[in-house]
Design a protein around this motif. Structure first.
Motif, PDB file in Angstrom:
ATOM      1  N   THR A  50       0.955  -1.104  -0.502  1.00 42.72           N
ATOM      2  CA  THR A  50      -0.429  -0.011  -0.533  1.00 42.72           C
ATOM      3  C   THR A  50       1.259   1.284   0.191  1.00 42.72           C
ATOM      4  OG1 THR A  50      -0.097   0.256   2.619  1.00 42.72           O
ATOM      5  CG2 THR A  50      -1.983  -0.909   1.079  1.00 42.72           C
ATOM      6  N   LEU A  51       0.217   2.312  -0.640  1.00 43.86           N
ATOM      7  CA  LEU A  51       0.899   3.531  -0.470  1.00 43.86           C
ATOM      8  C   LEU A  51       0.278   4.581  -0.325  1.00 43.86           C
ATOM      9  CD1 LEU A  51       2.202   4.236  -4.180  1.00 43.86           C
ATOM     10  CD2 LEU A  51       3.161   3.897  -2.263  1.00 43.86           C
ATOM     11  N   GLN A  59      -3.635   3.310  -0.864  1.00 46.63           N
ATOM     12  CA  GLN A  59      -3.499   2.683  -2.334  1.00 46.63           C
ATOM     13  C   GLN A  59      -2.894   1.880  -2.207  1.00 46.63           C
ATOM     14  OE1 GLN A  59      -5.618   3.911  -3.688  1.00 46.63           O
ATOM     15  NE2 GLN A  59      -6.229   5.188  -1.787  1.00 46.63           N
ATOM     16  N   CYS A  61      -1.788  -1.489  -3.657  1.00 47.57           N
ATOM     17  CA  CYS A  61      -1.026  -2.435  -5.285  1.00 47.57           C
ATOM     18  C   CYS A  61      -0.304  -3.226  -5.355  1.00 47.57           C
ATOM     19  CB  CYS A  61      -0.014  -0.919  -4.870  1.00 47.57           C
ATOM     20  SG  CYS A  61       0.363   0.607  -5.283  1.00 47.57           S
ATOM     21  N   TYR A  74       3.343  -1.047 -11.469  1.00 42.62           N
ATOM     22  CA  TYR A  74       2.718  -2.044 -10.838  1.00 42.62           C
ATOM     23  C   TYR A  74       0.798  -1.477 -10.869  1.00 42.62           C
ATOM     24  CZ  TYR A  74       4.444   2.407  -8.071  1.00 42.62           C
ATOM     25  OH  TYR A  74       4.692   3.317  -8.037  1.00 42.62           O
ATOM     26  N   ARG A  75       0.162  -2.097 -10.424  1.00 45.14           N
ATOM     27  CA  ARG A  75      -1.591  -1.717 -10.365  1.00 45.14           C
ATOM     28  C   ARG A  75      -1.654  -0.808  -9.312  1.00 45.14           C
ATOM     29  NH1 ARG A  75      -2.432  -7.278 -11.108  1.00 45.14           N
ATOM     30  NH2 ARG A  75      -3.205  -7.817 -13.039  1.00 45.14           N
ATOM     31  N   PHE A  76      -2.037   0.406  -9.436  1.00 47.43           N
ATOM     32  CA  PHE A  76      -2.144   1.681  -8.061  1.00 47.43           C
ATOM     33  C   PHE A  76      -3.718   1.495  -7.666  1.00 47.43           C
ATOM     34  CE2 PHE A  76      -2.705   5.850  -7.183  1.00 47.43           C
ATOM     35  CZ  PHE A  76      -2.363   6.046  -6.279  1.00 47.43           C
ATOM     36  N   THR A  84      -2.864   1.857 -13.702  1.00 48.18           N
ATOM     37  CA  THR A  84      -1.136   1.177 -13.484  1.00 48.18           C
ATOM     38  C   THR A  84      -0.050   1.905 -14.278  1.00 48.18           C
ATOM     39  OG1 THR A  84      -2.011  -0.695 -15.016  1.00 48.18           O
ATOM     40  CG2 THR A  84       0.147   0.029 -14.702  1.00 48.18           C
ATOM     41  N   ILE A  85       1.109   1.672 -13.284  1.00 48.93           N
ATOM     42  CA  ILE A  85       1.911   2.691 -13.699  1.00 48.93           C
ATOM     43  C   ILE A  85       2.587   2.450 -13.772  1.00 48.93           C
ATOM     44  CG2 ILE A  85       3.422   4.352 -11.552  1.00 48.93           C
ATOM     45  CD1 ILE A  85       1.409   5.288 -10.551  1.00 48.93           C
ATOM     46  N   HIS A 102       1.480   6.665 -16.782  1.00 45.14           N
ATOM     47  CA  HIS A 102      -0.024   6.248 -15.602  1.00 45.14           C
ATOM     48  C   HIS A 102      -1.709   6.547 -16.564  1.00 45.14           C
ATOM     49  CE1 HIS A 102      -2.105   7.217 -11.286  1.00 45.14           C
ATOM     50  NE2 HIS A 102      -2.342   6.039 -11.917  1.00 45.14           N
TER      51      HIS A 102
END
Length: 138
Positions: A50-51, A59, A61, A74-76, A84-85, A102
């Motif tokens: 997580t971020l 969030q 990920c 990574y999926r975000f 996706t980023i 992004h």
């Protein structure tokens, strides 16, 4: 920075640092927290983390692609934005060309449109902070 109608933001920046230094800033949790968001990011496909996005909450990920010192994806914001980023690093002269993509914003939803517009404005500032942190880490 470029935006387009398919829900993708692309930013690129030349960084006067080696790909190894840029990669470390993208994948070391302590450095990552200094330029963008705290979280247990690791360059391992399948790693979930997580971020901490402050007012925007934590969030979820998941790392989807790793090519050491070249590419990290990574999926975000799984379950909310579902974007996706992707970070792409290319050696250039005495530094690195970093391209951020992004993708996957749902421009038909109010939340997706708002996030797209906000992040379109925010990503260039995030990349400036990355450059600053890289300069401090040297």
């Amino acid at each position: 920075m470029t935006e387009n109608d398919n829900g993708t933001i692309t930013c690129e920046k030349f960084l006067a640092h080696t790909p190894a230094a840029v990669w470390k800033a993208l994948t070391d949790p302590d450095l990552h927290a200094r330029w963008w968001a705290a979280g247990d990011v690791k360059p391992v496909v399948g790693h979930r983390f997580t971020l901490d996005m402050g007012n925007f909450g934590s969030q979820l990920c998941e790392v989807t692609e790793v090519e050491d010192e070249r590419r990290l994806a990574y999926r975000f914001a799984e379950g909310t934005l579902d974007t996706t980023i992707t970070w792409t690093l290319s050696p250039e002269g005495n530094g690195t060309r970093l391209v951020l993509t992004h993708a996957g914003f749902d421009l038909d939803s109010p939340m997706g449109r708002q996030a797209y517009e906000g992040m379109s404005k925010g990503w260039p500032h995030v990349l400036e902070r990355l450059d600053t942190v890289l300069g401090e880490a040297v």
